[in-house]
Design an enzyme around this catalytic site. Structure first.
Site, PDB file in Angstrom:
ATOM      1  N   SER A  16      -8.784  -6.555   2.811  1.00 52.34           N
ATOM      2  CA  SER A  16      -7.425  -6.782   3.288  1.00 52.34           C
ATOM      3  C   SER A  16      -7.421  -7.997   4.198  1.00 52.34           C
ATOM      4  O   SER A  16      -8.062  -7.995   5.259  1.00 52.34           O
ATOM      5  CB  SER A  16      -6.914  -5.565   4.052  1.00 52.34           C
ATOM      6  OG  SER A  16      -5.789  -5.963   4.811  1.00 52.34           O
ATOM      7  N   HIS A  41      -6.215  -7.707  -1.023  1.00 56.37           N
ATOM      8  CA  HIS A  41      -5.039  -6.924  -0.633  1.00 56.37           C
ATOM      9  C   HIS A  41      -4.251  -7.722   0.407  1.00 56.37           C
ATOM     10  O   HIS A  41      -4.814  -8.155   1.416  1.00 56.37           O
ATOM     11  CB  HIS A  41      -5.553  -5.603  -0.050  1.00 56.37           C
ATOM     12  CG  HIS A  41      -4.500  -4.630   0.352  1.00 56.37           C
ATOM     13  ND1 HIS A  41      -3.873  -3.790  -0.553  1.00 56.37           N
ATOM     14  CD2 HIS A  41      -3.980  -4.333   1.565  1.00 56.37           C
ATOM     15  CE1 HIS A  41      -3.015  -3.014   0.099  1.00 56.37           C
ATOM     16  NE2 HIS A  41      -3.056  -3.320   1.387  1.00 56.37           N
ATOM     17  N   ASP A  43      -1.149  -7.657   2.990  1.00 53.19           N
ATOM     18  CA  ASP A  43      -0.235  -6.782   3.729  1.00 53.19           C
ATOM     19  C   ASP A  43       0.957  -7.581   4.237  1.00 53.19           C
ATOM     20  O   ASP A  43       0.816  -8.397   5.143  1.00 53.19           O
ATOM     21  CB  ASP A  43      -0.973  -6.148   4.914  1.00 53.19           C
ATOM     22  CG  ASP A  43      -1.974  -5.113   4.446  1.00 53.19           C
ATOM     23  OD1 ASP A  43      -1.563  -4.165   3.773  1.00 53.19           O
ATOM     24  OD2 ASP A  43      -3.176  -5.270   4.759  1.00 53.19           O
ATOM     25  N   MET A  45       4.386  -7.495   6.151  1.00 53.96           N
ATOM     26  CA  MET A  45       5.129  -6.647   7.102  1.00 53.96           C
ATOM     27  C   MET A  45       6.310  -7.426   7.676  1.00 53.96           C
ATOM     28  O   MET A  45       6.184  -8.625   7.959  1.00 53.96           O
ATOM     29  CB  MET A  45       4.212  -6.228   8.252  1.00 53.96           C
ATOM     30  CG  MET A  45       2.940  -5.545   7.778  1.00 53.96           C
ATOM     31  SD  MET A  45       1.995  -4.940   9.183  1.00 53.96           S
ATOM     32  CE  MET A  45       0.471  -4.430   8.376  1.00 53.96           C
ATOM     33  N   HIS A  74       1.015  -5.552  -0.913  1.00 53.29           N
ATOM     34  CA  HIS A  74       1.471  -4.295  -0.307  1.00 53.29           C
ATOM     35  C   HIS A  74       2.668  -4.626   0.570  1.00 53.29           C
ATOM     36  O   HIS A  74       2.512  -5.162   1.675  1.00 53.29           O
ATOM     37  CB  HIS A  74       0.300  -3.707   0.504  1.00 53.29           C
ATOM     38  CG  HIS A  74       0.627  -2.429   1.202  1.00 53.29           C
ATOM     39  ND1 HIS A  74      -0.212  -1.859   2.144  1.00 53.29           N
ATOM     40  CD2 HIS A  74       1.685  -1.597   1.099  1.00 53.29           C
ATOM     41  CE1 HIS A  74       0.327  -0.744   2.588  1.00 53.29           C
ATOM     42  NE2 HIS A  74       1.485  -0.556   1.976  1.00 53.29           N
ATOM     43  N   MET A  76       5.296  -3.807   3.059  1.00 54.87           N
ATOM     44  CA  MET A  76       5.745  -2.862   4.089  1.00 54.87           C
ATOM     45  C   MET A  76       7.003  -3.452   4.696  1.00 54.87           C
ATOM     46  O   MET A  76       7.015  -3.936   5.843  1.00 54.87           O
ATOM     47  CB  MET A  76       4.633  -2.677   5.130  1.00 54.87           C
ATOM     48  CG  MET A  76       3.514  -1.785   4.610  1.00 54.87           C
ATOM     49  SD  MET A  76       1.992  -1.977   5.562  1.00 54.87           S
ATOM     50  CE  MET A  76       1.309  -3.414   4.770  1.00 54.87           C
ATOM     51  N   MET A 145      -1.675   6.090   1.707  1.00 55.69           N
ATOM     52  CA  MET A 145      -2.011   5.550   3.025  1.00 55.69           C
ATOM     53  C   MET A 145      -2.851   6.579   3.782  1.00 55.69           C
ATOM     54  O   MET A 145      -2.473   7.750   3.872  1.00 55.69           O
ATOM     55  CB  MET A 145      -0.746   5.265   3.847  1.00 55.69           C
ATOM     56  CG  MET A 145       0.120   4.105   3.381  1.00 55.69           C
ATOM     57  SD  MET A 145      -0.708   2.510   3.288  1.00 55.69           S
ATOM     58  CE  MET A 145      -1.294   2.263   4.960  1.00 55.69           C
ATOM     59  N   ASP A 184      -5.777   3.168   1.399  1.00 56.52           N
ATOM     60  CA  ASP A 184      -5.610   2.060   2.342  1.00 56.52           C
ATOM     61  C   ASP A 184      -5.592   2.577   3.778  1.00 56.52           C
ATOM     62  O   ASP A 184      -4.675   3.321   4.159  1.00 56.52           O
ATOM     63  CB  ASP A 184      -4.291   1.345   2.008  1.00 56.52           C
ATOM     64  CG  ASP A 184      -4.064   0.097   2.832  1.00 56.52           C
ATOM     65  OD1 ASP A 184      -4.976  -0.324   3.563  1.00 56.52           O
ATOM     66  OD2 ASP A 184      -2.951  -0.457   2.730  1.00 56.52           O
TER      67      ASP A 184
END
Ligand code: DX5
Ligand code: ZN
Length: 233
Positions: A16, A41, A43, A45, A74, A76, A145, A184
């Site tokens: 990640s 990966h 992330d 956000m 991913h 979020m 998660m 994750d």
């Protein structure tokens, strides 16, 4: 959907980039690639769905232009519909949204697939499995998660391990062959093997890769543990 991609059939350890050294991002991604890593990966956000902000499409675009590595995105974020097109790069294998984000999860998953990417649904530690019920036909991946989303370096929540077994059973009962279970949060060299043996095929690792002095070596060691232990559905 994406059935020809090798990452769909084999175990993968996904570093990640949330835990990367952003000043040396390109160097770090190239070290991972040199060690055989073909999927990272990302992330994303927004400071609303989770209490943190990370990076957006321009950073991912630079990565897409400067490396051959594939992306597992991913999201979020609230209103994930607004971001599918922005993260649809040639390198993007999968986009995952959260079950609680957006009002029309089914439509969002379908729009990811319509673009030729795999569609994933992420379940927070407190999210029950019944939200999957009518979504199976639009899903390629279920992300469980194992920490509350928002930050790297948190401790694994042990109760979430049961969810892997429960999802794995559902996959078997429904003969959803090819469905990927992804894990994750809070993964380390001590819990990784057990998670893979419960059926986790893609396992994300942030801190346990990027706090190590030799990224390539750390990736290889964790990938090897996962490969040895992963049991296909
Ligand atoms: C947390 C993110 C994770 C995070 C994992 O919200 O979704 O991908 O980077 O980091 P570690 O492996 O350090 O828990
Ligand atoms: Zn993540």
């Amino acid at each position: 959907m994406g059935s020809d991609c090798p990452q769909r059939k084999e175990f993968r350890l996904l570093p990640s980039l949330l835990s990367a050294d952003f000043f040396n991002l390109s160097e770090q991604v190239h070290s991972l690639e040199a060690a055989g890593c073909d999927l990272v990966h990302l992330d994303i956000m927004d400071g609303h769905f989770v209490p943190n902000l990370t990076f957006g499409p321009p950073v991912v675009k630079s990565l897409a232009e400067s490396s051959g590595i594939d992306f597992d995105v991913h999201l979020m974020v609230d209103r994930p519909d607004d971001w599918i097109e922005a993260f649809d790069f040639p390198n993007t294998r999968c986009i995952t949204i959260h079950a609680e984000a957006g009002n029309h999860v089914h439509r969002t998953l379908q729009s990811i697939r319509d673009r030729g990417m795999m569609a994933g649904l992420s379940l927070n530690p407190g999210t029950p499995l019944d939200c999957l019920e009518y979504l199976w036909p639009t899903l390629d991946l279920i992300l469980i998660m194992t920490v509350n989303p928002g930050f790297g370096g948190q401790s694994f929540i042990p109760a979430c391990a049961e969810k892997i077994e429960a999802v794995s059973r559902l996959i078997t009962e429904r003969s959803e062959r090819g469905m990927i279970i992804e894990i994750d949060g809070g993964v380390n060299r001590d819990n990784l093997g057990g998670l893979a043996s419960k059926g986790a095929q893609w396992i994300v690792a942030g801190n346990s890769v990027f706090t190590q002095p030799h990224l390539g070596q750390a990736f290889k060691e964790l990938q090897e543990i996962g490969k040895k232990n992963w049991k296909a559905q």
